[in-house]
Design an enzyme around this catalytic site. Sequence first.
Site, PDB file in Angstrom:
ATOM      1  N   LYS A 183       3.113  -0.570   3.228  1.00  0.00           N
ATOM      2  CA  LYS A 183       2.319  -0.611   4.470  1.00  0.00           C
ATOM      3  C   LYS A 183       0.881  -0.307   4.049  1.00  0.00           C
ATOM      4  O   LYS A 183       0.501   0.843   3.891  1.00  0.00           O
ATOM      5  CB  LYS A 183       2.829   0.435   5.461  1.00  0.00           C
ATOM      6  CG  LYS A 183       2.541   0.139   6.930  1.00  0.00           C
ATOM      7  CD  LYS A 183       1.096  -0.100   7.279  1.00  0.00           C
ATOM      8  CE  LYS A 183       0.299   1.181   7.450  1.00  0.00           C
ATOM      9  NZ  LYS A 183      -1.155   0.915   7.639  1.00  0.00           N
ATOM     10  N   GLY A 191      -3.748   9.203   1.289  1.00  0.00           N
ATOM     11  CA  GLY A 191      -4.605   9.149   2.465  1.00  0.00           C
ATOM     12  C   GLY A 191      -5.128  10.532   2.791  1.00  0.00           C
ATOM     13  O   GLY A 191      -5.191  11.417   1.935  1.00  0.00           O
ATOM     14  N   THR A 195      -4.646  15.341   6.803  1.00  0.00           N
ATOM     15  CA  THR A 195      -3.965  15.497   8.099  1.00  0.00           C
ATOM     16  C   THR A 195      -2.852  14.454   8.263  1.00  0.00           C
ATOM     17  O   THR A 195      -1.791  14.752   8.801  1.00  0.00           O
ATOM     18  CB  THR A 195      -4.952  15.366   9.275  1.00  0.00           C
ATOM     19  OG1 THR A 195      -5.762  14.222   9.036  1.00  0.00           O
ATOM     20  CG2 THR A 195      -5.824  16.585   9.414  1.00  0.00           C
ATOM     21  N   GLY A 212      -1.205  13.190   5.777  1.00  0.00           N
ATOM     22  CA  GLY A 212      -0.163  13.654   4.841  1.00  0.00           C
ATOM     23  C   GLY A 212       0.730  14.714   5.471  1.00  0.00           C
ATOM     24  O   GLY A 212       1.947  14.724   5.273  1.00  0.00           O
ATOM     25  N   GLU A 259      -0.799  12.062  -2.167  1.00  0.00           N
ATOM     26  CA  GLU A 259      -2.095  12.121  -2.870  1.00  0.00           C
ATOM     27  C   GLU A 259      -3.148  12.159  -1.773  1.00  0.00           C
ATOM     28  O   GLU A 259      -3.407  11.145  -1.130  1.00  0.00           O
ATOM     29  CB  GLU A 259      -2.294  10.880  -3.754  1.00  0.00           C
ATOM     30  CG  GLU A 259      -1.258  10.696  -4.843  1.00  0.00           C
ATOM     31  CD  GLU A 259      -1.370  11.705  -5.962  1.00  0.00           C
ATOM     32  OE1 GLU A 259      -2.417  12.369  -6.084  1.00  0.00           O
ATOM     33  OE2 GLU A 259      -0.388  11.853  -6.702  1.00  0.00           O
ATOM     34  N   CYS A 315     -11.626   9.631  -3.422  1.00  0.00           N
ATOM     35  CA  CYS A 315     -11.011  10.960  -3.316  1.00  0.00           C
ATOM     36  C   CYS A 315     -11.625  11.902  -4.349  1.00  0.00           C
ATOM     37  O   CYS A 315     -11.624  13.110  -4.170  1.00  0.00           O
ATOM     38  CB  CYS A 315      -9.509  10.852  -3.500  1.00  0.00           C
ATOM     39  SG  CYS A 315      -9.048   9.950  -4.974  1.00  0.00           S
ATOM     40  N   GLU A 322     -13.907  17.438   3.735  1.00  0.00           N
ATOM     41  CA  GLU A 322     -14.117  16.130   3.110  1.00  0.00           C
ATOM     42  C   GLU A 322     -14.894  15.225   4.069  1.00  0.00           C
ATOM     43  O   GLU A 322     -14.440  14.959   5.180  1.00  0.00           O
ATOM     44  CB  GLU A 322     -12.768  15.484   2.766  1.00  0.00           C
ATOM     45  CG  GLU A 322     -12.934  14.237   1.936  1.00  0.00           C
ATOM     46  CD  GLU A 322     -11.612  13.543   1.614  1.00  0.00           C
ATOM     47  OE1 GLU A 322     -10.767  13.426   2.513  1.00  0.00           O
ATOM     48  OE2 GLU A 322     -11.447  13.114   0.452  1.00  0.00           O
TER      49      GLU A 322
HETATM   50  P1  NAD Z   1      -5.593   7.663   6.294  1.00  0.00           P
HETATM   51  O1  NAD Z   1      -4.769   8.888   6.146  1.00  0.00           O
HETATM   52  O2  NAD Z   1      -6.318   7.454   7.574  1.00  0.00           O
HETATM   53  O3  NAD Z   1      -4.678   6.365   6.123  1.00  0.00           O
HETATM   54  C1  NAD Z   1      -3.908   6.139   4.962  1.00  0.00           C
HETATM   55  C2  NAD Z   1      -2.730   5.247   5.307  1.00  0.00           C
HETATM   56  O4  NAD Z   1      -1.847   5.975   6.170  1.00  0.00           O
HETATM   57  C3  NAD Z   1      -3.100   3.971   6.062  1.00  0.00           C
HETATM   58  O5  NAD Z   1      -2.300   2.913   5.586  1.00  0.00           O
HETATM   59  C4  NAD Z   1      -2.745   4.319   7.502  1.00  0.00           C
HETATM   60  O6  NAD Z   1      -2.452   3.195   8.299  1.00  0.00           O
HETATM   61  C5  NAD Z   1      -1.508   5.179   7.289  1.00  0.00           C
HETATM   62  N1  NAD Z   1      -1.182   6.088   8.403  1.00  0.00           N
HETATM   63  C6  NAD Z   1      -2.013   6.651   9.314  1.00  0.00           C
HETATM   64  N2  NAD Z   1      -1.312   7.430  10.169  1.00  0.00           N
HETATM   65  C7  NAD Z   1      -0.018   7.372   9.790  1.00  0.00           C
HETATM   66  C8  NAD Z   1       1.192   7.962  10.265  1.00  0.00           C
HETATM   67  N3  NAD Z   1       1.210   8.773  11.319  1.00  0.00           N
HETATM   68  N4  NAD Z   1       2.335   7.696   9.611  1.00  0.00           N
HETATM   69  C9  NAD Z   1       2.352   6.885   8.539  1.00  0.00           C
HETATM   70  N5  NAD Z   1       1.250   6.287   8.049  1.00  0.00           N
HETATM   71  C10 NAD Z   1       0.077   6.525   8.654  1.00  0.00           C
HETATM   72  O7  NAD Z   1      -6.587   7.625   5.057  1.00  0.00           O
HETATM   73  P2  NAD Z   1      -7.695   6.528   4.686  1.00  0.00           P
HETATM   74  O8  NAD Z   1      -8.862   6.684   5.598  1.00  0.00           O
HETATM   75  O9  NAD Z   1      -7.071   5.181   4.570  1.00  0.00           O
HETATM   76  O10 NAD Z   1      -8.100   6.999   3.198  1.00  0.00           O
HETATM   77  C11 NAD Z   1      -9.020   8.012   2.920  1.00  0.00           C
HETATM   78  C12 NAD Z   1      -8.321   9.283   2.481  1.00  0.00           C
HETATM   79  O11 NAD Z   1      -7.488   9.015   1.365  1.00  0.00           O
HETATM   80  C13 NAD Z   1      -9.300  10.354   2.004  1.00  0.00           C
HETATM   81  O12 NAD Z   1      -8.882  11.612   2.464  1.00  0.00           O
HETATM   82  C14 NAD Z   1      -9.166  10.284   0.495  1.00  0.00           C
HETATM   83  O13 NAD Z   1      -9.529  11.463  -0.195  1.00  0.00           O
HETATM   84  C15 NAD Z   1      -7.727   9.980   0.349  1.00  0.00           C
HETATM   85  N6  NAD Z   1      -7.448   9.408  -0.963  1.00  0.00           N
HETATM   86  C16 NAD Z   1      -6.767  10.176  -1.866  1.00  0.00           C
HETATM   87  C17 NAD Z   1      -6.514   9.678  -3.138  1.00  0.00           C
HETATM   88  C18 NAD Z   1      -5.743  10.491  -4.148  1.00  0.00           C
HETATM   89  O14 NAD Z   1      -5.208   9.889  -5.062  1.00  0.00           O
HETATM   90  N7  NAD Z   1      -5.678  11.801  -4.028  1.00  0.00           N
HETATM   91  C19 NAD Z   1      -6.946   8.405  -3.488  1.00  0.00           C
HETATM   92  C20 NAD Z   1      -7.642   7.651  -2.539  1.00  0.00           C
HETATM   93  C21 NAD Z   1      -7.880   8.159  -1.276  1.00  0.00           C
END
Ligand code: NAD
Length: 502
Positions: A177, A230, A233, A235, A252, A286, A387
């Site tokens: 997804k 992602g 919150t 996570g 992550e 990230c 962040e």
């Molecule tokens: P996000 O959490 O908004 O979304 C990530 C994914 O989760 C998307 O595909 C989204 O559709 C999905 N999602 C959202 N709500 C959900 C739910 N309730 N259940 C299941 N899936 C859901 O994050 P983003 O804006 O896409 O990415 C930015 C974040 O990702 C930043 O916090 C960044 O630090 C982090 N990030 C971490 C790493 C790492 O390896 N540590 C790498 C890249 C990005």
Amino acid sequence: MAVAERSAQNFIGGEWVDAASGETFESFVPATGESLGSFPRSGAEDVDRAVAAAKEAFGSWRLVPAPKRGEILFRFARLLEEQKDELTELMSREMGKVLAEAGGDVQEAIDMSVYMAGEGRRLFGQTTPSELPDKFNMSMRMPVGVVGAITPWNFPIAIPAWKLAPALVCGNTVVLKPAEDTPLLASRFVEILSEAGVPPGVVNVVHGYGEDAGAALVAHPDVPIITFTGHRTTGIAVTKAAADNLKTVHLELGGKNAIIVMDDADLDLAVEGIVWSAFGTSGQRCTAASRVIVHEAVYDALQSKLVDAAERMRLGPGWDESTDVGPVINRGAIEKIHGYTEIGKDEGAKLLTGGEPATDGDLGKGHFYRPTIFADVEPGMRIAQEEIFGPTTALIPVRDFDEAVRAANGIRYGLSSSIFTRDVNRAFRAMRDLQTGITYVNAGTTGAEVHLPFGGTKETGNGHREAGQAALDVFTEWKSVYVDYSGKLQRAQIDNVERPAP
Ligand code: NAD
């Protein structure tokens, strides 16, 4: 540059299909606001179909010899190489990165696929002597089953590869997804995987929003493992939802990464490292350096060099060769980043440069934010704790090394850290004492290579690591096997224990 509308469907069981509801959503070019195409807005019914296809495919994929699975990944890497320029340009449109960084994103996927292709001929287990005679002991890795992979938009080709390459070589099947901001790149990614020879059903893609398609995947009883990258919150929400089925959850999450600049640092090198880490990918990594902890002896000198460098950066669309800083992902990101500028000012930090959206000329059509530097930031301020995920960094002055380490560690996240120093003793203390999953010496906070573990401590994750050998632990279960060839019942811990004479 004219943007051709390109739509894509879900990919389920080897077929391109619409959402069951027929609903769609659009992907937009962050540099211009133009639509790039429409994609299925999927829900639980689509996830059910994709999981059923992946479950069925698992029966045969797990039995394909691992070296053969690796060969498919190797072909995938070759195809990515052939299509690298096209994917790079597409990424500069759909996600917004500048060309060099977009090329790096695709290269990371190539490297990860080559590395994991090699794992097909390793996937080592252990053999150990038995405590009993005529008995053989070993451990082996077992695939977990259907992997639910949920990915963000900021590394739209690399992160799916970090997850899918190890998952597949280990013998799992996948439902991906991808982020709703980069569906076209995700579609290209699976299209190329399929072209490389991944059989129907082994990799499936369900597009859509997190709260419908993502949540349905997390809740699905036939998905024993969720690998998620992602926001912190999100996570937490994923972990709570997955608890009902006791799924394995691999997280992550975010970072609030610090670069420490000591009084003996090469300041020009430090400035280069800070600019690359804080403003590269418009701060949307990230591992972005959103804090710079500076020894007071070089604080003034560093500030002026850094402001100079930031003000020289050219904003523009990612596909323009002369651009240094591309757009941020969408309107919501501009609002969030600007909200933090206001918070920083209210907290009493000194705004040195930037602090506003860039709207001159064509920039006004897209989502651009000027590289922003705050000085005189206290470690406890919100702009030093939360962040922001934009081109904003906070300079924190300190008196010595110990204070620098305390400030660096005084946050909930633990992804990446860095120190600029010429003192080898300090460098080794930093490697030991910085509470992050990754530490750089005399380099910025970003630049991971695929063969080392990637991930963070504290609330950046939940103890797992992506990449390198560590990724195999996410995507396999250990099985221990005991083979007794003595021809008699031998009881461990009983038959081989010498009893003291009465
Ligand atoms: P996000 O959490 O908004 O979304 C990530 C994914 O989760 C998307 O595909 C989204 O559709 C999905 N999602 C959202 N709500 C959900 C739910 N309730 N259940 C299941 N899936 C859901 O994050 P983003 O804006 O896409 O990415 C930015 C974040 O990702 C930043 O916090 C960044 O630090 C982090 N990030 C971490 C790493 C790492 O390896 N540590 C790498 C890249 C990005």
